[in-house]
Design an enzyme around this catalytic site. Structure first.
Site, PDB file in Angstrom:
ATOM      1  N   ASP A 115       1.531  14.996  18.150  1.00  0.00           N
ATOM      2  CA  ASP A 115       2.308  16.060  17.507  1.00  0.00           C
ATOM      3  C   ASP A 115       3.725  15.556  17.173  1.00  0.00           C
ATOM      4  OD1 ASP A 115       2.744  18.598  16.616  1.00  0.00           O
ATOM      5  OD2 ASP A 115       2.715  19.570  18.580  1.00  0.00           O
ATOM      6  N   THR A 140      -6.812  15.016  25.388  1.00  0.00           N
ATOM      7  CA  THR A 140      -6.938  14.020  26.469  1.00  0.00           C
ATOM      8  C   THR A 140      -5.626  13.315  26.802  1.00  0.00           C
ATOM      9  OG1 THR A 140      -7.571  12.193  25.003  1.00  0.00           O
ATOM     10  CG2 THR A 140      -9.353  13.587  25.818  1.00  0.00           C
ATOM     11  N   GLY A 141      -4.515  13.775  26.197  1.00  0.00           N
ATOM     12  CA  GLY A 141      -3.195  13.228  26.539  1.00  0.00           C
ATOM     13  C   GLY A 141      -2.509  14.182  27.490  1.00  0.00           C
ATOM     14  N   TYR A 159      -2.574  17.259  27.618  1.00  0.00           N
ATOM     15  CA  TYR A 159      -3.412  18.404  28.013  1.00  0.00           C
ATOM     16  C   TYR A 159      -4.449  18.046  29.080  1.00  0.00           C
ATOM     17  CZ  TYR A 159      -1.607  22.010  24.820  1.00  0.00           C
ATOM     18  OH  TYR A 159      -0.838  22.965  24.198  1.00  0.00           O
TER      19      TYR A 159
HETATM   20  N1  AR6 Z   1      -1.754   8.050  17.090  1.00  0.00           N
HETATM   21  C1  AR6 Z   1      -2.951   8.233  17.693  1.00  0.00           C
HETATM   22  N2  AR6 Z   1      -3.089   8.727  18.938  1.00  0.00           N
HETATM   23  C2  AR6 Z   1      -1.963   9.026  19.611  1.00  0.00           C
HETATM   24  C3  AR6 Z   1      -0.666   8.878  19.059  1.00  0.00           C
HETATM   25  C4  AR6 Z   1      -0.576   8.359  17.727  1.00  0.00           C
HETATM   26  N3  AR6 Z   1       0.583   8.179  17.117  1.00  0.00           N
HETATM   27  N4  AR6 Z   1       0.255   9.277  19.994  1.00  0.00           N
HETATM   28  C5  AR6 Z   1      -0.440   9.661  21.085  1.00  0.00           C
HETATM   29  N5  AR6 Z   1      -1.778   9.497  20.869  1.00  0.00           N
HETATM   30  P1  AR6 Z   1      -1.527  14.306  23.062  1.00  0.00           P
HETATM   31  P2  AR6 Z   1      -3.062  16.714  23.745  1.00  0.00           P
HETATM   32  C6  AR6 Z   1      -2.920   9.803  21.755  1.00  0.00           C
HETATM   33  O1  AR6 Z   1      -0.719  14.448  24.291  1.00  0.00           O
HETATM   34  O2  AR6 Z   1      -3.570  16.096  24.989  1.00  0.00           O
HETATM   35  C7  AR6 Z   1       1.871  17.759  22.486  1.00  0.00           C
HETATM   36  O3  AR6 Z   1       3.113  17.824  23.119  1.00  0.00           O
HETATM   37  C8  AR6 Z   1      -2.646   9.962  23.223  1.00  0.00           C
HETATM   38  O4  AR6 Z   1      -2.541   8.684  23.827  1.00  0.00           O
HETATM   39  O5  AR6 Z   1      -0.841  13.963  21.791  1.00  0.00           O
HETATM   40  O6  AR6 Z   1      -4.021  17.481  22.880  1.00  0.00           O
HETATM   41  C9  AR6 Z   1       1.483  19.045  21.758  1.00  0.00           C
HETATM   42  O7  AR6 Z   1       2.620  19.714  21.238  1.00  0.00           O
HETATM   43  C10 AR6 Z   1      -3.878  10.727  23.660  1.00  0.00           C
HETATM   44  O8  AR6 Z   1      -4.968   9.833  23.816  1.00  0.00           O
HETATM   45  O9  AR6 Z   1      -2.361  15.658  22.740  1.00  0.00           O
HETATM   46  C11 AR6 Z   1       0.802  19.837  22.811  1.00  0.00           C
HETATM   47  O10 AR6 Z   1       1.718  20.574  23.593  1.00  0.00           O
HETATM   48  C12 AR6 Z   1      -4.210  11.617  22.462  1.00  0.00           C
HETATM   49  O11 AR6 Z   1      -3.443  11.069  21.378  1.00  0.00           O
HETATM   50  C13 AR6 Z   1       0.129  18.796  23.664  1.00  0.00           C
HETATM   51  O12 AR6 Z   1       0.868  17.587  23.489  1.00  0.00           O
HETATM   52  C14 AR6 Z   1      -3.852  13.087  22.626  1.00  0.00           C
HETATM   53  O13 AR6 Z   1      -2.639  13.197  23.367  1.00  0.00           O
HETATM   54  C15 AR6 Z   1      -1.283  18.534  23.235  1.00  0.00           C
HETATM   55  O14 AR6 Z   1      -1.875  17.662  24.161  1.00  0.00           O
END
Ligand code: AR6
Length: 199
Positions: free
Chosen positions: A55, A140-141, A143
């Site tokens: 995000d 999976t980040g 959350y």
């Molecule tokens: N490109 C691809 N994958 C990425 C990138 C990128 N640039 N950056 C991180 N990831 P998350 P969620 C991976 O936390 O778990 C936010 O604050 C990361 O390593 O981005 O759905 C929102 O505002 C992980 O494997 O998303 C929400 O509050 C994956 O993307 C919350 O985080 C998802 O991690 C959503 O959490």
């Protein structure tokens, strides 16, 4: 169903591609914000207020036009399990799909909601005439959803969606996951192989 492994000349480090019901499903290890596709999926929160992870990266690189549109169009945000579209600002895509997956610390074990999040994006892709969509590993980040089960949910949802639209005249050609670690890449790779064996 067909499988192949290839490298390309872009910054994308590793690629894996399979064909399921004549649609392509691809894995890349790399940053989602550099992808050139019709729709980039954002792992958003229900308030659509930006945040860290994917995000944060999307809003930083995409610029303020994205948030301007989501604030105007979706003042009450987006439900968990759903997704809403916006422009893609400076990114090389037509749309951002802001998708809200479940948070393990609030809604544990809701793989049904995770599946619904992916499905909502796939439906939007068809409605908005998209050929190509790239997903991050939703939930999976920060959350906290476990990568193994979540990758199986993600891949099964996409494979089943491909099956549901097979033979129809839809714009969709390929779906890609842009994964941010080798561990996540391996989990999705295993999930695809499992799907192919079971299918
Ligand atoms: N490109 C691809 N994958 C990425 C990138 C990128 N640039 N950056 C991180 N990831 P998350 P969620 C991976 O936390 O778990 C936010 O604050 C990361 O390593 O981005 O759905 C929102 O505002 C992980 O494997 O998303 C929400 O509050 C994956 O993307 C919350 O985080 C998802 O991690 C959503 O959490």
């Amino acid at each position: 169903m067909k499988k192949d492994m290839f490298n390309d000349s872009s910054n994308l480090l590793v690629n894996y591609r399979v064909e399921i019901y004549s649609y392509q499903l691809e894995l890349v290890l790399g940053d989602i914000t550099i992808q050139e596709v019709d729709a980039i999926v954002n792992a958003a929160n229900p308030y659509l207020e930006g945040g860290g992870g994917v995000d944060g990266a999307i809003h930083r690189k995409g610029g303020p036009a994205i948030m301007k549109e989501t604030r105007e169009k979706y003042p009450s945000g987006c439900k968990t399990g759903a997704a809403v579209p916006s422009n893609a600002g400076n990114l090389k895509a037509k749309y951002i799909f802001h998708a809200v997956g479940p948070c393990w610390y609030v809604q544990p074990d809701r793989f049904d909601l995770l599946s619904s999040t992916y499905n909502s994006c796939l439906k939007l892709a068809i409605e908005l005439n998209c050929k190509s969509v790239v997903f991050p590993s939703i939930s999976t980040g920060s959350y906290g959803y476990p990568i193994k089960e979540s990758s199986v949910t993600a891949v099964n949802t996409i494979g089943d969606f491909f099956r549901s639209i097979q033979g129809q005249n839809t714009p969709l050609e390929f779906v890609r996951f842009s994964l941010f670690s080798e561990q996540d890449f391996t989990a999705y790779h295993n999930a695809i192989d499992k799907y192919l064996i079971s299918g």
